[in-house]
Write an enzyme that holds these catalytic residues in place. Structure first.
Site: not given
Ligand SMILES: Cc1cc2nc3c(=O)[nH]c(=O)nc-3n(C[C@H](O)[C@H](O)[C@H](O)COP(=O)(O)O)c2cc1C
Ligand SMILES: Cc1cc2nc3c(=O)[nH]c(=O)nc-3n(C[C@H](O)[C@H](O)[C@H](O)COP(=O)(O)OP(=O)(O)OC[C@H]3O[C@@H](n4cnc5c(N)ncnc54)[C@H](O)[C@@H]3O)c2cc1C
Ligand SMILES: Cc1cc2nc3c(=O)[nH]c(=O)nc-3n(C[C@H](O)[C@H](O)[C@H](O)COP(=O)(O)OP(=O)(O)OC[C@H]3O[C@@H](n4cnc5c(N)ncnc54)[C@H](O)[C@@H]3O)c2cc1C
Ligand SMILES: Cc1cc2nc3c(=O)[nH]c(=O)nc-3n(C[C@H](O)[C@H](O)[C@H](O)COP(=O)(O)O)c2cc1C
Ligand code: FES
Ligand code: FES
Lengths: 262, 302, 302, 262
Positions: C22, C70, C73, C100, C131, C192-193, C244, C267
């Site tokens: 997401s 990031n 917000g 989400n 959040c 993970i977030n 993650g 990412t």
């Molecule tokens: C730019 C950006 C925006 C994100 N926005 C959300 C979001 O709106 N809701 C959410 O649950 N996670 C959000 N995430 C977290 C990602 O969904 C994910 O959990 C996190 O980036 C780890 O995965 P990755 O390392 O593959 O990016 C965001 C991540 C990034 C980088």
């Protein structure tokens, strides 16, 4: 021991993922002994932090050679290094092979790139010896020329039988040992895969043969600080202690090693 | 004018704010051929326990993007081994010695601290509270405020040396733990320890490390460490020693801006121990450029 | 024989175990010119709240070693905006849609879930509990078991859609939160977030991000995520969606070995959205090589 | 829009940290318009994940040029790219400059590398215009030849006065505007540092001049997905909404922009 910015002088692919890298490293070359290794920072290796250890294969004046096999991410990227590139080398590290006496007979038992430090050693020993070298296939049999140049006898074994005897390198060695071993005060120097080292080491201990093994462990610092690379050994009093392969090794006498269950 | 890089942490006079992270620099002799130890503000040695300890089976480290995961398992020669083998060596240098200690029970910690306090040449104890609490079923002392408090207060009681609890990053709110440390009489705090992590060998289909899990260190964790240092420094009055992914002057200065008084270099030593010299020079240049006369002026007003 | 890559998560049929994280893939149309959306096992859209939300000031992102920090917000067009603008587009694809959701109060969460449940074309709700809980003074719902439970149970009550709480890594013991989710009726969990983090601009001497702190994502966090996924998967019977730092087949397969049923790419999409295709191919090759007929056979026996 | 593996054809350092990179990118070149940008993956950039945005400076057949300044870690490493290297390029991205009418007079106001997209634009417009270009010093005044080649008038300003008028580029522009502005239906196209864009934009709005600004924000995806790059603008109804500079921009009309306090 030092950290040197060295310049790549030659980089030759010798087949089957093996390459020889030659670089100018006056400080390291000035003090390196057979069995020692360098800790190399592979350039342009994405996200990587750690150095990689490689045995010193040859020293010629101010130049050092390593012989390496591309087995993983780092060594694959190392293949892209070009002549003129600058590398950071830490070394020489670790201990060296004890030199045999003139009345002893050096036996080299090598697997794959394990032949590299033995080739360096063979050149510096006071007596000619016998190389037993093994590998999966004929392309894994390296550095034969080096040993011929110093008049070593050579026996080869390959798992697929493509050159030399078919089977593990321990086979021709055992055959040789039965015939000549008792007559010549052999000293074994061995470097190669763990399973080979263990077979050689256990045979040597059982038969009371002087035997030095060069161990291979994953390394962090390469200098004795991180304790990533320890090996259980018997100390002088017979107590089991942990030694650092990078600093107290990589060369250990076979009888000191505590082999553990896999 | 040449800026003054010296700092004072809990009475320890450091000629510059740079130390090394416990476990990444051995006990002193290991890097002494490469690095002039007198260039360090202080040395922090590998974690010491009451008795010698063997640590984990191999493999103990795995390289990952931006760092490494280690499960050395705190191998060390024990208090007596350390004091016999390494303290005399360290006394040859003009170098404050911070000894990192750990234990599996509160009594272990206290006993280790007490034993070390009897020796000359130790300037402070860094108390690694990120170890598994054997009594509590292996949960780390450092992730439960009450257990942290217990360890710190037990150590506080047995030593006059400055004590520096080393906080675990594996908590939701680091501020709680920073405050606990201060309340229990810590002279400074240090953070962060490695972040719990795991690497799997996809060919062998099993965990890469013999210990299954380990701790992540290196540049990968730097932004996490900066946030925790900033938060911790904002709630305590005692000085903060920062660590976690510092690799150059920039990453070190981020820690100083975040409120750290000193910074430890860790994993980067494996790559290049000469970073120590470069970083000290880099801080000096930064201070000249920004007209800072002393290190405490670096902290950002935020 | 061609291995079967399809999986089933809480009744959602995915043709392969790959979804997107997401916030890293917009709402569908953004990458549709570059990536054939039908190649995804499912799409997970950017977090949606009851009402449209503006998010934080700029700068919102900072690049760091091995990833980015990031603080977008949670900007989003709100439930109605999303359903009008994007749902019809997504219905053109053969693609399960995971929405989400987030809120600042428990009521927000429930209301968002309820409103979305009335719309056609949504296959599951991922509940982002990382959040800040406005009522509790900004501490994240996802770091307190009771608050997590409250959010999940409130959402559970108002929707028949499968719900997938998304766990925060900012806790000492992820197992506790995985179990809470299962007990409160979650159909799956995801983790993970991002990990809380901070970047400081050493020239400007202030935090780089307008929001001061943000969340770390990218390969830097992968070993941390693998450990948490492994732990979470070991204590629940519901499926786990892992994310993650997954960036290639290898890092994705580590998650599957750790016990994940599906994996989200995050990412890495910014660097190369075509990674999706490469990873699906890579999993297939891995399965062929190891003689796996179905994805659930990949999980390591450990 | 596509992701293309492109091959570096030329890489020329043009002084003061500026370089021009030419690469063969048939797909991107086939559809690129002035004002659009590419999102470039800089190779061998240690630990880096994100691409970097660069305006398209020139399109010649299958070739694309960018003009860039080494300002940070990525652009410094980009300087080491060699002819023959392969790069990954995503593009063309974003919207393009609206083309002025034949009865309008294009005015280009550029700062530093902001001149790059304007040079591309100047070549494609139906009428000749006037370039106002500024920079810190004479080395920051770029692409003059390009504008001369299409018969543009040129006014230069440098902060240190080393070439052209001393001061900001807005100075010669204002002088010109007082004399000719009212007579010729100017349309401003501007690209450069934020402060310049704002000064230009606010002047244009105050004086009711059509004006298009190319904005510069830190980008993640470059494609509209991550919302890293938003800008507050007034929509058609005058409500303030957030637009994505990468997808809805980078070109915005000056009157739509909501300037915020720093
Ligand atoms: C730019 C950006 C925006 C994100 N926005 C959300 C979001 O709106 N809701 C959410 O649950 N996670 C959000 N995430 C977290 C990602 O969904 C994910 O959990 C996190 O980036 C780890 O995965 P990755 O390392 O593959 O990016 C965001 C991540 C990034 C980088
Ligand atoms: C004392 C010593 C001498 C060596 N001499 C040679 C030599 O002369 N020629 C040669 O080809 N190889 C030699 N090796 C092995 C060589 O270090 C590894 O092949 C190399 O580190 C693999 O790196 P990689 O990035 O390609 O592999 P990856 O598997 O991608 O590396 C990941 C991590 O594991 C470590 N690693 C992987 N395999 C080994 C291994 N076998 N030994 C130690 N660390 C490993 C890497 O250093 C790195 O930290 C020696 C090892 C030691 C300890
Ligand atoms: C639409 C657009 C068009 C551009 N066109 C050009 C051009 O034609 N020529 C040119 O030289 N530059 C151009 N830029 C600016 C260029 O993208 C930055 O100079 C570059 O990203 C800096 O990268 P770095 O790694 O050297 O800097 P660092 O500061 O080390 O980069 C760190 C991070 O910040 C980002 N960043 C830093 N500065 C900027 C900036 N000014 N704008 C956007 N992101 C930034 C980087 O992309 C990276 O993600 C343009 C920017 C945008 C948004
Ligand atoms: C190989 C290794 C061994 C470590 N041993 C210890 C230790 O004994 N005691 C301790 O408190 N921390 C130990 N640590 C943690 C470091 O001191 C430091 O907190 C952590 O590595 C983060 O810093 P870095 O990213 O700069 O390495 C060790 C770290 C590594 C990499
Ligand atoms: S590699 Fe660090 S002690 Fe041997
Ligand atoms: S850069 Fe991702 S939306 Fe603009």
């Amino acid at each position: 021991m030092d950290i040197e910015k060295v310049i790549v002088e030659e980089h030759e692919y010798v087949g089957n993922d093996y390459s020889v890298l030659k670089f100018k490293a006056p400080i390291v070359a000035g003090v390196a002994s057979p069995g020692q290794f360098i800790h190399l920072l592979i350039p342009r290796l994405e996200g990587s932090i750690l150095r990689r250890p490689f045995s010193i294969y040859k020293v010629e004046g101010e130049f050092i050679y390593i012989l390496y096999k591309a087995v993983g991410r780092g060594t694959k990227v190392l293949m892209e290094v070009r002549v003129g590139d600058k590398l950071s080398v830490m070394g020489p590290l670790g201990n060296d092979f004890p030199v045999c006496n003139e009345d002893e007979f050096p036996v080299f038992i090598a697997g794959g790139f394990g032949v590299a430090p033995l080739s360096f050693l063979a050149k510096t020993l006071p007596v000619k010896g016998h190389l037993f070298v093994g590998g999966a296939s004929n392309c894994d049999i390296l550095c034969i020329d080096d040993f011929e140049a110093v008049d070593c006898k050579i026996s080869i074994a390959t798992v697929d039988g493509s050159v030399g005897e078919q089977g593990f390198v321990t086979k021709p060695f055992m055959t040789w040992y039965k015939e000549f071993g008792k007559k010549c005060k052999p000293v074994i120097y061995s470097c190669g895969p763990d399973a080979m080292l263990r077979a050689v080491g256990e045979f040597a201990v059982a038969n009371d043969i002087k035997c030095y093994l060069s161990l291979d462990k994953h390394m962090g610092c390469g200098i004795g600080a991180c304790l990533a690379c320890v090996q259980k050994v018997y100390d002088a009093e017979g107590t089991i202690v942990q030694k650092r392969v990078c600093k107290d090794g990589p060369i250990f006498s076979a009888e000191s090693i505590v082999w553990e269950e896999e | 004018m040449k800026p003054d890089l010296s700092i004072d942490i809990a009475g320890i006079k450091m000629k510059n704010p740079i130390t090394v992270a416990s476990g990444t620099f051995g006990y002193g002799p290991e890097y002494a051929d490469l690095v002039d130890l007198n260039e360090l503000g202080a040395i922090t040695v590998k974690g010491i326990s009451r008795e010698p300890w063997d640590g984990n089976s191999l493999p103990r480290i795995a390289e990952v993007f931006g760092g490494m995961v280690n499960a050395i398992g705190l191998q060390n020669p024990g208090v007596e081994g350390f004091c016999e083998k390494y303290l005399p060596f360290l006394r040859n240098y003009d170098l404050p010695v911070i000894v990192n200690i750990w234990g599996k029970t509160v009594v272990d910690y206290a006993e280790t601290a007490r034993m070390l306090s009897d020796h000359e040449g130790i300037d402070a104890l860094e108390v690694n509270i990120s170890c598994p609490n054997i009594k509590e079923g292996g949960i780390s002392f450092g992730t439960v405020p009450e257990s942290s408090a217990e360890v710190i207060s037990a150590v506080r009681k047995v030593t006059k040396l400055p004590i520096i609890p080393k906080l675990s990053p594996n908590v939701s709110d680091i501020k709680v733990f920073a405050k606990v440390a201060e309340e229990e009489g810590a002279d400074a705090i240090s953070l962060i320890n490695t972040i719990p992590a795991m690497v799997i060998d996809i060919d062998k289909r099993r965990p890469f490390l013999a210990n299954v899990t380990g701790g992540l260190s290196g540049p990968a964790i730097h932004p996490v460490a900066v946030k925790m240092v900033w938060e911790a420094a904002s709630v305590v009055d005692i000085p903060v020693i920062a660590m976690g992914g510092a690799v150059d002057a920039k990453t070190v200065i981020e820690f100083l801006l975040a409120g750290a008084t000193a910074v430890a270099l860790g994993t980067i030593n494996f790559r290049n121990p000469l970073t120590i010299t470069e970083v000290v020079k880099g801080i000096e240049n930064y201070m000249v450029k920004n007209d800072f006369e002393s290190v405490d002026q670096i902290k950002m007003n935020f």
